[in-house]
Design a protein around this motif. Structure first.
Motif, mmCIF file in Angstrom:
data_model
loop_
_atom_site.group_PDB
_atom_site.id
_atom_site.type_symbol
_atom_site.label_atom_id
_atom_site.label_comp_id
_atom_site.label_asym_id
_atom_site.label_seq_id
_atom_site.Cartn_x
_atom_site.Cartn_y
_atom_site.Cartn_z
ATOM 1 N N VAL A 32 -3.765 -13.730 9.021
ATOM 2 C CA VAL A 32 -2.722 -13.811 7.997
ATOM 3 C C VAL A 32 -3.356 -13.862 6.612
ATOM 4 O O VAL A 32 -2.906 -13.182 5.677
ATOM 5 C CB VAL A 32 -1.813 -15.044 8.228
ATOM 6 N N HIS A 33 -4.404 -14.651 6.473
ATOM 7 C CA HIS A 33 -5.104 -14.760 5.189
ATOM 8 C C HIS A 33 -5.704 -13.408 4.791
ATOM 9 O O HIS A 33 -5.589 -12.982 3.639
ATOM 10 C CB HIS A 33 -6.206 -15.816 5.278
ATOM 11 N N SER A 92 -4.750 -10.480 5.751
ATOM 12 C CA SER A 92 -3.670 -9.551 5.401
ATOM 13 C C SER A 92 -3.141 -9.828 4.012
ATOM 14 O O SER A 92 -2.897 -8.906 3.223
ATOM 15 C CB SER A 92 -2.541 -9.665 6.432
ATOM 16 N N LYS A 93 -2.980 -11.123 3.709
ATOM 17 C CA LYS A 93 -2.477 -11.509 2.391
ATOM 18 C C LYS A 93 -3.427 -11.062 1.292
ATOM 19 O O LYS A 93 -3.012 -10.626 0.211
ATOM 20 C CB LYS A 93 -2.280 -13.022 2.342
ATOM 21 N N GLU A 94 -4.723 -11.156 1.574
ATOM 22 C CA GLU A 94 -5.739 -10.771 0.590
ATOM 23 C C GLU A 94 -6.098 -9.287 0.702
ATOM 24 O O GLU A 94 -6.997 -8.804 0.020
ATOM 25 C CB GLU A 94 -6.994 -11.624 0.789
ATOM 26 N N SER A 116 5.515 -6.314 3.485
ATOM 27 C CA SER A 116 4.194 -6.846 3.765
ATOM 28 C C SER A 116 3.355 -6.788 2.494
ATOM 29 O O SER A 116 3.666 -6.032 1.569
ATOM 30 C CB SER A 116 3.526 -6.011 4.860
ATOM 31 N N PRO A 117 2.277 -7.581 2.421
ATOM 32 C CA PRO A 117 1.424 -7.542 1.226
ATOM 33 C C PRO A 117 0.913 -6.139 0.901
ATOM 34 O O PRO A 117 0.877 -5.738 -0.266
ATOM 35 C CB PRO A 117 0.271 -8.478 1.594
ATOM 36 N N SER A 118 0.534 -5.363 1.926
ATOM 37 C CA SER A 118 0.041 -4.005 1.671
ATOM 38 C C SER A 118 1.154 -3.110 1.147
ATOM 39 O O SER A 118 0.927 -2.268 0.270
ATOM 40 C CB SER A 118 -0.575 -3.412 2.940
#
Length: 295
Positions: free
Chosen positions: A84-85, A87-89, A281-283
Motif C-alpha cells: 500500500v505504501h 502504491s501510494k508513493e 488510485s494514486p497512479s
C-alpha cells in the motif's frame, strides 16, 4: 479483532525472543504489560501458550502451533502495508487505461511517455476498444480510466474534458476538382461517403447532428479505422468524415483537402472518464494530472 491483533503481536514477539523482557523492549512495553497480554490471550484461547522458567519462556505445543500461523499472518499484514505504501508513493503497481486506437495514436502517446518517465515502476496496461465498449469495462473495474470520444451520457461516469476536436469532410484531388465552391451538408449526399462503422461514437455524433437538420446520410463505405478513412479518401474512393486534429499530416502535405462546408459540424471533445462511485488510485490521480497539465 483489533484488540486480539495487538495480543497476537505481543505473542509473536515473545515466541521470537523467548523472553518477556526482550519482547517488551522491542514493543516498547513494560515486562508486566507483556505478561498481562499473554495471560489475557491464554484466557481467551483457554490454553497455555508458554512454559515459564528462570531463563525465560518456551512455547508449549499449542503455542508453537499458533506461532506458525500468527507469524505468517503478521508477515502478510506487513507485506500488505508495504505494498500500500509503495502504491501510494508510486513505487509499484499498475495503471489500466482504456482508449481507442485513433485517440491513442494521435493524442495519448505523449502523455504515456511523460507518465512512464516520471513513474517507471508503474506497469502500464493499455486496452484498445471503442468508446462504447470502454464504458462497460470501466464500470466492471477492468480498467481504471478511459480516454473517450465525447459526449458520454452515463450518470455513473465522471468526465473531464481534455481537448476540443472538429469533424470535417475531406477528399482527394479528384473530388476537389469537382467541388470548386462551398457546398452544404445536404449536397454531400450526391457523393460517395466514407464513414466509420455505425457503432462508433464519432459516427453517431455526426449522424445525429445531421438528422437535426433533416439530413439522413447513407455511406457507400464503412470502415473501422480513422487511418483508413484518410487513406480511402486519398485514393479518391469517396469523401471521408474525419477528425481535423487527427488529420493534419494529410492536410498539411496537400494529399487531402478539407471541403468548404457552409455549416460546420459543432465541435465535440475528448475526455478522461472514471467512475463517480470509486476513488481514483494514486497512479490514476497522477496520470489525470498529467493529462490536465498538458492539455
Amino acid at each position: 479483532m483489533s484488540i486480539k491483533l495487538d495480543l497476537y503481536k505481543v505473542f509473536n514477539a515473545v515466541c521470537k525472543y523467548e523472553s518477556f523482557s526482550k519482547a517488551g523492549k522491542v514493543l516498547y512495553m513494560t515486562q508486566p504489560a507483556v505478561s498481562q497480554a499473554i495471560m489475557q490471550l491464554e484466557r481467551e484461547l483457554e490454553v497455555g501458550l508458554f512454559i515459564r522458567n528462570s531463563r525465560g519462556v518456551k512455547a508449549t505445543k499449542e503455542g508453537k502451533l499458533l506461532f506458525e500461523y500468527i507469524s505468517s499472518a503478521l508477515n502478510l499484514i506487513d507485506a500488505g502495508e508495504k505494498k500500500v505504501h509503495e502504491s501510494k508513493e508510486l513505487m509499484s503497481g499498475e495503471l489500466k487505461v482504456g482508449v481507442g486506437d485513433t485517440i491513442s495514436r494521435y493524442f495519448l502517446l505523449p502523455y504515456l511517455e511523460v507518465f512512464h518517465n516520471r513513474y517507471p515502476n508503474i506497469d502500464l496496461k493499455i486496452i484498445n476498444r471503442t468508446t462504447l465498449e470502454l464504458c462497460p469495462l470501466l464500470k466492471s473495474g477492468k480498467i481504471d480510466i478511459a480516454i473517450c470520444n465525447l459526449p458520454i451520457k452515463d450518470t455513473s461516469i465522471k468526465v473531464k474534458e481534455l481537448m476540443d476536436i472538429e469533424d470535417i469532410f475531406v477528399c482527394g484531388q479528384k473530388y476537389k476538382n469537382q467541388i470548386s465552391k462551398d457546398i452544404n451538408l445536404e449536397d454531400l449526399g450526391k457523393f460517395p461517403l466514407i464513414l466509420l462503422e455505425p457503432t462508433s461514437n464519432s459516427r453517431q455524433y455526426v449522424e445525429k447532428y445531421m438528422l437535426t437538420k433533416g439530413i439522413k446520410i447513407k455511406p457507400e463505405i464503412e470502415l473501422g479505422s480513422h487511418d483508413l478513412l484518410l487513406e480511402f479518401a486519398k485514393i479518391n474512393l469517396g469523401i471521408s468524415c474525419v477528425v481535423k486534429e487527427f488529420s493534419k499530416q494529410y492536410l498539411d502535405k496537400g494529399v487531402l483537402y478539407e471541403l468548404p462546408i457552409t455549416e460546420k459540424i459543432p465541435k465535440r471533445g475528448i475526455g478522461v472518464c472514471f467512475l463517480k462511485s470509486l476513488s481514483l488510485s494514486p497512479s490514476s490521480v497522477k496520470f489525470v494530472e498529467i493529462l490536465e497539465e498538458k492539455s
